[in-house]
Structures are given as C-alpha cells and as structure tokens.
Design a protein around this motif. Structure first.
Motif, PDB file in Angstrom:
ATOM      1  N   PHE A  89     -12.366  28.988 -15.095  1.00 11.96           N
ATOM      2  CA  PHE A  89     -12.866  30.361 -15.012  1.00 11.96           C
ATOM      3  C   PHE A  89     -12.722  30.941 -13.606  1.00 11.96           C
ATOM      4  O   PHE A  89     -12.256  32.046 -13.440  1.00 11.96           O
ATOM      5  CB  PHE A  89     -14.325  30.432 -15.476  1.00 11.96           C
ATOM      6  CG  PHE A  89     -14.858  31.831 -15.472  1.00 11.96           C
ATOM      7  CD1 PHE A  89     -14.409  32.753 -16.410  1.00 11.96           C
ATOM      8  CD2 PHE A  89     -15.769  32.247 -14.522  1.00 11.96           C
ATOM      9  CE1 PHE A  89     -14.877  34.054 -16.409  1.00 11.96           C
ATOM     10  CE2 PHE A  89     -16.248  33.536 -14.515  1.00 11.96           C
ATOM     11  CZ  PHE A  89     -15.804  34.450 -15.464  1.00 11.96           C
ATOM     12  N   LEU A  90     -13.101  30.204 -12.591  1.00 10.01           N
ATOM     13  CA  LEU A  90     -12.981  30.692 -11.217  1.00 10.01           C
ATOM     14  C   LEU A  90     -11.834  30.028 -10.467  1.00 10.01           C
ATOM     15  O   LEU A  90     -11.727  30.154  -9.250  1.00 10.01           O
ATOM     16  CB  LEU A  90     -14.295  30.488 -10.457  1.00 10.01           C
ATOM     17  CG  LEU A  90     -15.462  31.338 -10.956  1.00 10.01           C
ATOM     18  CD1 LEU A  90     -16.736  30.976 -10.202  1.00 10.01           C
ATOM     19  CD2 LEU A  90     -15.163  32.816 -10.837  1.00 10.01           C
ATOM     20  N   GLY A  91     -10.971  29.328 -11.207  1.00  6.01           N
ATOM     21  CA  GLY A  91      -9.838  28.663 -10.580  1.00  6.01           C
ATOM     22  C   GLY A  91      -8.767  29.642 -10.144  1.00  6.01           C
ATOM     23  O   GLY A  91      -8.655  30.751 -10.657  1.00  6.01           O
ATOM     24  N   SER A  92      -7.981  29.223  -9.167  1.00  9.94           N
ATOM     25  CA  SER A  92      -6.863  30.042  -8.691  1.00  9.94           C
ATOM     26  C   SER A  92      -5.709  29.961  -9.672  1.00  9.94           C
ATOM     27  O   SER A  92      -5.264  28.862 -10.012  1.00  9.94           O
ATOM     28  CB  SER A  92      -6.398  29.561  -7.315  1.00  9.94           C
ATOM     29  OG  SER A  92      -7.434  29.708  -6.383  1.00  9.94           O
ATOM     30  N   PRO A  93      -5.209  31.104 -10.128  1.00 11.55           N
ATOM     31  CA  PRO A  93      -4.104  31.064 -11.082  1.00 11.55           C
ATOM     32  C   PRO A  93      -2.771  30.750 -10.417  1.00 11.55           C
ATOM     33  O   PRO A  93      -2.572  31.008  -9.230  1.00 11.55           O
ATOM     34  CB  PRO A  93      -4.091  32.480 -11.661  1.00 11.55           C
ATOM     35  CG  PRO A  93      -4.691  33.328 -10.595  1.00 11.55           C
ATOM     36  CD  PRO A  93      -5.683  32.462  -9.875  1.00 11.55           C
ATOM     37  N   THR A  94      -1.871  30.194 -11.204  1.00 10.69           N
ATOM     38  CA  THR A  94      -0.481  30.044 -10.792  1.00 10.69           C
ATOM     39  C   THR A  94       0.246  31.296 -11.249  1.00 10.69           C
ATOM     40  O   THR A  94       0.122  31.714 -12.403  1.00 10.69           O
ATOM     41  CB  THR A  94       0.144  28.794 -11.435  1.00 10.69           C
ATOM     42  OG1 THR A  94      -0.598  27.651 -11.002  1.00 10.69           O
ATOM     43  CG2 THR A  94       1.606  28.644 -11.037  1.00 10.69           C
ATOM     44  N   VAL A  95       0.996  31.893 -10.328  1.00  4.63           N
ATOM     45  CA  VAL A  95       1.652  33.170 -10.598  1.00  4.63           C
ATOM     46  C   VAL A  95       3.164  32.998 -10.508  1.00  4.63           C
ATOM     47  O   VAL A  95       3.687  32.507  -9.507  1.00  4.63           O
ATOM     48  CB  VAL A  95       1.183  34.253  -9.603  1.00  4.63           C
ATOM     49  CG1 VAL A  95       1.872  35.575  -9.881  1.00  4.63           C
ATOM     50  CG2 VAL A  95      -0.331  34.415  -9.648  1.00  4.63           C
ATOM     51  N   HIS A  96       3.855  33.408 -11.560  1.00  5.53           N
ATOM     52  CA  HIS A  96       5.312  33.463 -11.599  1.00  5.53           C
ATOM     53  C   HIS A  96       5.701  34.936 -11.541  1.00  5.53           C
ATOM     54  O   HIS A  96       5.123  35.755 -12.270  1.00  5.53           O
ATOM     55  CB  HIS A  96       5.843  32.866 -12.903  1.00  5.53           C
ATOM     56  CG  HIS A  96       5.570  31.410 -13.047  1.00  5.53           C
ATOM     57  ND1 HIS A  96       6.559  30.467 -12.889  1.00  5.53           N
ATOM     58  CD2 HIS A  96       4.441  30.723 -13.327  1.00  5.53           C
ATOM     59  CE1 HIS A  96       6.041  29.264 -13.061  1.00  5.53           C
ATOM     60  NE2 HIS A  96       4.744  29.397 -13.336  1.00  5.53           N
ATOM     61  N   GLN A  97       6.692  35.281 -10.705  1.00  2.22           N
ATOM     62  CA  GLN A  97       7.131  36.670 -10.588  1.00  2.22           C
ATOM     63  C   GLN A  97       8.655  36.726 -10.489  1.00  2.22           C
ATOM     64  O   GLN A  97       9.271  35.815  -9.947  1.00  2.22           O
ATOM     65  CB  GLN A  97       6.554  37.325  -9.328  1.00  2.22           C
ATOM     66  CG  GLN A  97       5.048  37.318  -9.286  1.00  2.22           C
ATOM     67  CD  GLN A  97       4.524  38.087  -8.103  1.00  2.22           C
ATOM     68  OE1 GLN A  97       4.442  39.312  -8.158  1.00  2.22           O
ATOM     69  NE2 GLN A  97       4.159  37.393  -7.036  1.00  2.22           N
TER      70      GLN A  97
END
Length: 146
Positions: A89-97
C-alpha cells in the motif's frame, strides 16, 4: 482487457490511445525506475488530475488491481506511456516509461509542487482571455494556456 476507469468506449468511439495501450500493457519501458512516492491513481486526486490535464492535455488513465498489486497506466496520443505498479500500500512503485515524454515524471513534478507549496497554482489562478480567444491561467511564475 480495458479497465473500467476509461470514461467512454465502444465501437463508435475513436480511442486515440488504443495503440499506446497495446504497448504499455506489459512491455519493458525505455526507462525503468523506482518512484519516490507511494502509488497514486491521479483519478483519485482531483488536484493532481486537474494539474496534469492543464500541463499534459490528452492523458488517458487506466487502473487495475490484481491481488495485492495495483497498477496505474498513463497513456498519451503522442505515443508516450507510463506504467507504475506497487505491491504494498505505501510501497514505492516500479515505473516503466517510453515514448517522447516521461509521463510519470510529470506526475512526480505535480506532487513535488503540492508538497513544496501546499497547494496547486490553479487554485486562485487569474484568468485572462486574449483577443484571439486563448485562455491563460496564471498564478505567480506558473501559467497554462488553454
């Protein structure tokens, strides 16, 4: 599968981000990073979504929950896309762009502004309508032309 968060869809609707969606669904991004903030679905934050609409018009948002995983996609008709996934819930997301713009950076920039200034410049902005019909919102050093 098209998530339920899309505003309008159907056989008679031209979806300008459908081709981008096909790329963003599961491809590895040109850039992959861990995000500073917990995952935010911009559609759940009127202020963030409003600022993004002014600064990056044309964004299409999609959201999906799958068990503990939550994923937000940002898609743009210019071919830009971002996919952010978090499993806590409060974890840092992994972002692909990928594409010409880094859309999640835009989300981060908007959130940084909110944290720094405590509110968005669109609140209390002055409105100027030019003789040629352009609408300019401005407050301090910020401005957006519609």
């Amino acid at each position: 599968m098209r998530p339920a968060s899309c505003t309008r869809h159907g056989d008679d609707y031209d979806d300008p981000t459908s081709g981008v969606w096909d790329l963003a669904l599961e491809q590895e991004g040109e850039e992959v990073a861990t995000c500073r903030y917990p995952l935010l679905n911009p559609q759940d934050s009127w202020g963030v979504m409003s600022m993004l609409a002014l600064e990056v018009p044309g964004l299409d948002y999609r959201y999906r929950e799958d068990g503990d995983a939550r994923t937000v996609w940002l898609l743009h008709p210019d071919g830009s896309w971002a996919r952010a996934t978090a499993t806590e819930f409060l974890g840092s997301p992994t972002v692909h762009q990928a594409g010409p713009r880094r859309l999640w950076r835009e989300v981060q920039r908007v959130r940084n502004r909110l944290n720094r200034e405590g509110e968005f410049p669109v609140y209390g902005a002055r409105v100027t309508i030019t003789p040629d019909g352009a609408t300019i919102l401005s407050r301090g050093a910020w401005s957006a032309t519609l």
